[in-house]
Design an enzyme around this catalytic site. Sequence first.
Site, PDB file in Angstrom:
ATOM      1  N   LYS A  72      27.317  49.650  52.371  1.00 47.09           N
ATOM      2  CA  LYS A  72      28.288  50.354  52.410  1.00 47.09           C
ATOM      3  C   LYS A  72      28.160  51.490  51.438  1.00 47.09           C
ATOM      4  O   LYS A  72      28.833  52.421  51.544  1.00 47.09           O
ATOM      5  CB  LYS A  72      29.635  49.560  52.445  1.00 47.09           C
ATOM      6  CG  LYS A  72      29.968  48.852  53.627  1.00 47.09           C
ATOM      7  CD  LYS A  72      31.334  48.080  53.258  1.00 47.09           C
ATOM      8  CE  LYS A  72      31.760  47.674  54.720  1.00 47.09           C
ATOM      9  NZ  LYS A  72      33.207  46.834  54.441  1.00 47.09           N
ATOM     10  N   GLY A 264      45.126  38.967  58.050  1.00 54.60           N
ATOM     11  CA  GLY A 264      43.975  40.079  58.108  1.00 54.60           C
ATOM     12  C   GLY A 264      43.428  40.524  59.458  1.00 54.60           C
ATOM     13  O   GLY A 264      42.585  41.126  59.537  1.00 54.60           O
TER      14      GLY A 264
HETATM   15  P1  NAD Z   1      35.105  42.272  46.878  1.00 52.34           P
HETATM   16  O1  NAD Z   1      34.158  41.342  46.462  1.00 52.34           O
HETATM   17  O2  NAD Z   1      34.683  43.797  47.000  1.00 52.34           O
HETATM   18  O3  NAD Z   1      36.441  42.072  45.898  1.00 52.34           O
HETATM   19  C1  NAD Z   1      37.095  41.121  45.561  1.00 52.34           C
HETATM   20  C2  NAD Z   1      38.529  41.334  44.755  1.00 52.34           C
HETATM   21  O4  NAD Z   1      38.821  40.076  44.483  1.00 52.34           O
HETATM   22  C3  NAD Z   1      38.317  41.966  43.502  1.00 52.34           C
HETATM   23  O5  NAD Z   1      39.350  42.603  43.203  1.00 52.34           O
HETATM   24  C4  NAD Z   1      38.394  40.732  42.538  1.00 52.34           C
HETATM   25  O6  NAD Z   1      38.821  41.173  41.351  1.00 52.34           O
HETATM   26  C5  NAD Z   1      39.291  39.969  43.342  1.00 52.34           C
HETATM   27  N1  NAD Z   1      39.106  38.373  42.894  1.00 52.34           N
HETATM   28  C6  NAD Z   1      37.908  37.806  43.100  1.00 52.34           C
HETATM   29  N2  NAD Z   1      38.269  36.457  42.449  1.00 52.34           N
HETATM   30  C7  NAD Z   1      39.512  36.294  42.095  1.00 52.34           C
HETATM   31  C8  NAD Z   1      40.126  35.284  41.688  1.00 52.34           C
HETATM   32  N3  NAD Z   1      40.097  34.105  41.390  1.00 52.34           N
HETATM   33  N4  NAD Z   1      41.643  35.732  41.477  1.00 52.34           N
HETATM   34  C9  NAD Z   1      42.050  37.029  41.429  1.00 52.34           C
HETATM   35  N5  NAD Z   1      41.298  37.934  41.976  1.00 52.34           N
HETATM   36  C10 NAD Z   1      40.087  37.621  42.210  1.00 52.34           C
HETATM   37  O7  NAD Z   1      35.727  41.824  48.234  1.00 52.34           O
HETATM   38  P2  NAD Z   1      36.441  42.493  49.448  1.00 52.34           P
HETATM   39  O8  NAD Z   1      35.310  42.962  50.397  1.00 52.34           O
HETATM   40  O9  NAD Z   1      37.282  43.664  48.848  1.00 52.34           O
HETATM   41  O10 NAD Z   1      37.205  41.662  50.289  1.00 52.34           O
HETATM   42  C11 NAD Z   1      38.401  41.022  49.491  1.00 52.34           C
HETATM   43  C12 NAD Z   1      39.123  40.166  50.656  1.00 52.34           C
HETATM   44  O11 NAD Z   1      39.390  40.934  51.839  1.00 52.34           O
HETATM   45  C13 NAD Z   1      38.165  39.072  51.327  1.00 52.34           C
HETATM   46  O12 NAD Z   1      39.093  37.957  51.326  1.00 52.34           O
HETATM   47  C14 NAD Z   1      37.937  39.457  52.534  1.00 52.34           C
HETATM   48  O13 NAD Z   1      37.639  38.370  53.687  1.00 52.34           O
HETATM   49  C15 NAD Z   1      38.948  40.566  52.921  1.00 52.34           C
HETATM   50  N6  NAD Z   1      38.814  41.262  53.897  1.00 52.34           N
HETATM   51  C16 NAD Z   1      39.010  41.505  55.104  1.00 52.34           C
HETATM   52  C17 NAD Z   1      38.726  42.598  56.091  1.00 52.34           C
HETATM   53  C18 NAD Z   1      39.783  42.405  57.408  1.00 52.34           C
HETATM   54  O14 NAD Z   1      39.172  43.298  58.356  1.00 52.34           O
HETATM   55  N7  NAD Z   1      40.741  41.756  57.474  1.00 52.34           N
HETATM   56  C19 NAD Z   1      37.838  43.449  55.810  1.00 52.34           C
HETATM   57  C20 NAD Z   1      37.483  43.506  54.379  1.00 52.34           C
HETATM   58  C21 NAD Z   1      37.689  42.451  53.618  1.00 52.34           C
END
Ligand code: NAD
Length: 294
Positions: A72, A264
Amino acid sequence: MPNVTGHTELVGLMAYPIRHTQSPTTHNLAYDKNGDDVIQLAFEVDNDSLKDAVQSIRALKMLGSNISMPNKTVVHKYLDEVDEAAKLCGAINTVVNMRDENGQVTGKLKGYNTDGMGYWQGLKEEGIDFKGMKMVLIGTGGAATAIAVRGALDGIAEIEIFNIKDKFYSRGEEIVDLINKNTNCKATMNDLADHDLLKEKMHAADLFCDATGVGMHPLEDLSNIPDTSFFKKDLIVTDTVYAPRETVMMKQAKEAGCEKVYNGMSMMLFQALIAIKLYTGKDTPVDYMKEKLG
Ligand code: NAD
């Protein structure tokens, strides 16, 4: 089951790993329903093979391709044009082979980020007019960045971003800077460990979103919110997690009396439907997709 012929057109999905994906199920259901002779197939593509894979979109006259990790943040290098929000996010999840006035693909490739669009479309479908709202957003990863940037471009007035002080925190400071410089939205970066500030900002907000992995496996028993007193009843509460369908945070919000609490699922569905519209120009019936995908 699609009836694949010599005329069938191809949409890709390029990521690694990718075999667990739900995307072809969603896309192919939509193409079938819309009467489009199009299929989506998933391809194992990592950063090393990405350049050739993107070139194949042109060579094979594909309609485009969805892009997931680890590609991405890299794919922009191989495209002709990038949409404004995707540029600000620094991430692309949809590559469209642009068409000419006769509807033929041109080989000119444009990148979009439909994750953020999907989140906001999900709220619109619930009848929520978010223009001018104040938002608290937890997270500074891919999902949170896409949500923040699109929201700022589409009229959210203020975004208070909170994150733990991990490797993602400085990315949050960059996003806040980008939003403040490029949009009319006022964004601020805060430490998630400051619970007094988090509570104060949540009580002043209209909309709350947790866009971290907290609430899903292996963190399914956790919430970023210490207790139910952080929620006021009229706060709109959203989580980007869709498995489980109800996270600990969502349960807390409901216990506090919040009536508008969403997972989500809609973000996931609408990011796909918006990409499908970019490929084919067609709107997919939302109720049909919700019923079929559960
Ligand atoms: P990413 O790895 O890019 O970001 C992770 C985020 O979570 C960061 O801000 C990190 O600091 C935080 N984090 C990680 N562990 C943590 C903890 N123990 N306590 C507090 N914060 C914590 O991941 P992403 O791609 O941004 O995904 C994040 C979430 O969104 C996931 O649950 C993913 O499944 C969900 N998501 C959903 C959709 C959808 O279409 N519904 C799309 C993309 C991502």
